[in-house]
Design a protein around this motif. Structure first.
Motif, PDB file in Angstrom:
ATOM      1  N   ALA A  12       0.810  -1.223   0.000  1.00 59.79           N
ATOM      2  CA  ALA A  12       0.000   0.000   0.000  1.00 59.79           C
ATOM      3  C   ALA A  12       0.845   1.275   0.000  1.00 59.79           C
ATOM      4  CB  ALA A  12      -0.932   0.007   1.214  1.00 59.79           C
ATOM      5  N   PHE A  13       2.051   1.215   0.593  1.00 59.19           N
ATOM      6  CA  PHE A  13       2.796   2.462   0.798  1.00 59.19           C
ATOM      7  C   PHE A  13       4.170   2.527   0.152  1.00 59.19           C
ATOM      8  CE2 PHE A  13      -0.257   2.298   4.298  1.00 59.19           C
ATOM      9  CZ  PHE A  13      -0.884   3.524   4.125  1.00 59.19           C
ATOM     10  N   ALA A  14       4.773   1.395  -0.146  1.00 51.83           N
ATOM     11  CA  ALA A  14       6.158   1.416  -0.635  1.00 51.83           C
ATOM     12  C   ALA A  14       6.230   1.669  -2.137  1.00 51.83           C
ATOM     13  CB  ALA A  14       6.840   0.090  -0.307  1.00 51.83           C
ATOM     14  N   ASP A  15       7.188   2.492  -2.533  1.00 51.49           N
ATOM     15  CA  ASP A  15       7.458   2.707  -3.952  1.00 51.49           C
ATOM     16  C   ASP A  15       8.282   1.553  -4.520  1.00 51.49           C
ATOM     17  OD1 ASP A  15       6.175   5.200  -4.021  1.00 51.49           O
ATOM     18  OD2 ASP A  15       7.983   6.199  -3.302  1.00 51.49           O
ATOM     19  N   ARG A  16       9.068   0.939  -3.645  1.00 51.76           N
ATOM     20  CA  ARG A  16       9.929  -0.176  -4.050  1.00 51.76           C
ATOM     21  C   ARG A  16       9.870  -1.244  -2.961  1.00 51.76           C
ATOM     22  NH1 ARG A  16      16.406   0.050  -3.809  1.00 51.76           N
ATOM     23  NH2 ARG A  16      16.840  -2.083  -4.460  1.00 51.76           N
ATOM     24  N   ILE A  17       9.781  -2.499  -3.385  1.00 52.54           N
ATOM     25  CA  ILE A  17       9.755  -3.623  -2.447  1.00 52.54           C
ATOM     26  C   ILE A  17      10.879  -4.578  -2.817  1.00 52.54           C
ATOM     27  CG2 ILE A  17       8.442  -5.652  -1.682  1.00 52.54           C
ATOM     28  CD1 ILE A  17       5.908  -3.994  -2.033  1.00 52.54           C
ATOM     29  N   VAL A  18      11.635  -4.993  -1.797  1.00 53.68           N
ATOM     30  CA  VAL A  18      12.652  -6.013  -1.965  1.00 53.68           C
ATOM     31  C   VAL A  18      12.181  -7.219  -1.162  1.00 53.68           C
ATOM     32  CG1 VAL A  18      15.061  -6.651  -1.589  1.00 53.68           C
ATOM     33  CG2 VAL A  18      14.480  -4.304  -2.246  1.00 53.68           C
ATOM     34  N   THR A  52      -6.292  -6.310  -7.200  1.00 50.92           N
ATOM     35  CA  THR A  52      -5.930  -4.898  -7.261  1.00 50.92           C
ATOM     36  C   THR A  52      -6.925  -4.094  -6.445  1.00 50.92           C
ATOM     37  OG1 THR A  52      -4.979  -5.184  -9.452  1.00 50.92           O
ATOM     38  CG2 THR A  52      -5.554  -2.936  -8.801  1.00 50.92           C
ATOM     39  N   ASP A  53      -6.422  -3.274  -5.530  1.00 59.35           N
ATOM     40  CA  ASP A  53      -7.261  -2.393  -4.732  1.00 59.35           C
ATOM     41  C   ASP A  53      -7.823  -1.318  -5.656  1.00 59.35           C
ATOM     42  OD1 ASP A  53      -8.271  -0.328  -3.092  1.00 59.35           O
ATOM     43  OD2 ASP A  53      -6.824  -0.758  -1.518  1.00 59.35           O
ATOM     44  N   PRO A  54      -9.149  -1.247  -5.794  1.00 62.06           N
ATOM     45  CA  PRO A  54      -9.716  -0.254  -6.718  1.00 62.06           C
ATOM     46  C   PRO A  54      -9.480   1.188  -6.284  1.00 62.06           C
ATOM     47  CG  PRO A  54     -11.459  -1.368  -5.496  1.00 62.06           C
ATOM     48  CD  PRO A  54     -10.177  -2.049  -5.139  1.00 62.06           C
ATOM     49  N   PRO A  59      -1.567  -3.824  -5.312  1.00 64.09           N
ATOM     50  CA  PRO A  59      -1.966  -5.201  -5.062  1.00 64.09           C
ATOM     51  C   PRO A  59      -2.344  -5.439  -3.599  1.00 64.09           C
ATOM     52  CG  PRO A  59       0.408  -5.072  -5.351  1.00 64.09           C
ATOM     53  CD  PRO A  59      -0.138  -3.704  -5.620  1.00 64.09           C
ATOM     54  N   VAL A  60      -3.267  -6.369  -3.403  1.00 60.60           N
ATOM     55  CA  VAL A  60      -3.687  -6.804  -2.070  1.00 60.60           C
ATOM     56  C   VAL A  60      -3.574  -8.321  -2.045  1.00 60.60           C
ATOM     57  CG1 VAL A  60      -5.594  -6.917  -0.411  1.00 60.60           C
ATOM     58  CG2 VAL A  60      -5.283  -4.865  -1.802  1.00 60.60           C
TER      59      VAL A  60
END
Length: 79
Positions: A12-18, A52-54, A59-60
């Motif tokens: 919900a909040f991250a621009d990048r996920i590792v 997909t969160d509308p 993504p959820v």
């Protein structure tokens, strides 16, 4: 930078996920690139649907209880 272990909060909040697996990078990218059913299964052995969160297009993750477990059998019996 922040470390989160809650997949939906990160998505919900991250621009990048590792996404890490056993101390190594398993995936690196946007939430849409990283939070996928295939990667969740491969990295965490997690059966999940990803929708997909509308409201925000992110993504959820919706974990699924595997059939053949006490919780999965109880859930099916309630239907």
């Amino acid at each position: 930078m922040i470390v989160l272990h809650e997949i939906n909060l990160a998505a919900a909040f991250a621009d990048r996920i590792v996404m890490m697996q056993e101390g190594r990078v398993a995936a690196d990218g946007t939430a849409q690139d990283v939070i996928t059913p295939d990667l969740l299964r491969a990295v965490f052995d997690l059966q999940a649907d990803v929708i997909t969160d509308p409201a925000n297009g992110r993504p959820v993750c919706l974990p699924r209880i595997p059939e053949g477990t006490a919780q999965g059998d109880a859930s099916r019996a309630a239907e």
